[in-house]
Design a protein around this motif. Sequence first.
Motif, short mmCIF file in Angstrom:
data_model
loop_
_atom_site.label_atom_id
_atom_site.label_comp_id
_atom_site.label_asym_id
_atom_site.label_seq_id
_atom_site.Cartn_x
_atom_site.Cartn_y
_atom_site.Cartn_z
N THR A 244 7.23 -17.53 29.44
CA THR A 244 6.97 -18.59 28.46
C THR A 244 5.82 -18.26 27.51
OG1 THR A 244 5.44 -19.73 29.93
CG2 THR A 244 7.76 -20.40 30.01
N LYS B 167 5.35 -16.54 24.72
CA LYS B 167 5.54 -16.54 23.27
C LYS B 167 6.40 -17.72 22.84
CE LYS B 167 7.18 -12.61 21.89
NZ LYS B 167 7.63 -11.25 21.63
N GLU B 168 5.76 -18.85 22.60
CA GLU B 168 6.48 -20.05 22.14
C GLU B 168 7.66 -20.37 23.06
OE1 GLU B 168 7.53 -19.24 18.09
OE2 GLU B 168 5.46 -18.82 17.55
N GLN B 169 7.41 -20.36 24.34
CA GLN B 169 8.40 -20.61 25.39
C GLN B 169 9.44 -19.50 25.52
OE1 GLN B 169 7.97 -23.23 27.62
NE2 GLN B 169 6.06 -23.26 26.48
N GLU C 12 17.39 -15.35 20.85
CA GLU C 12 16.06 -15.59 21.43
C GLU C 12 15.52 -14.32 22.07
OE1 GLU C 12 15.89 -20.20 22.83
OE2 GLU C 12 17.17 -18.86 24.02
#
Length: 80
Positions: A25, A27-29, A57
């Motif tokens: 999580t 890096k921005e989740q 992603e």
Amino acid sequence: MNRYDQEQTYCRMLGHYLPFRYCRTVKEQLPCHKIKDCWFERLPIETFLEAHYAPAELARALAAPAPKMSTLLTLIEQAK
């Protein structure tokens, strides 16, 4: 996604042990770009990533970060 969250491994970038939850999580989740390198011996990491993240992603998360010198030069240019 909690199945492996309490597992820990040594982070070579930060220099200490971290739980899997942090690595997935950071890096921005999204996962750290080194998650495969750090966890391949302990978890079925490829299977986990494919099951929990979309291909777009993963492409964004696992891309190597810009070199520090490039980032520094960009920041200097922006400051001018």
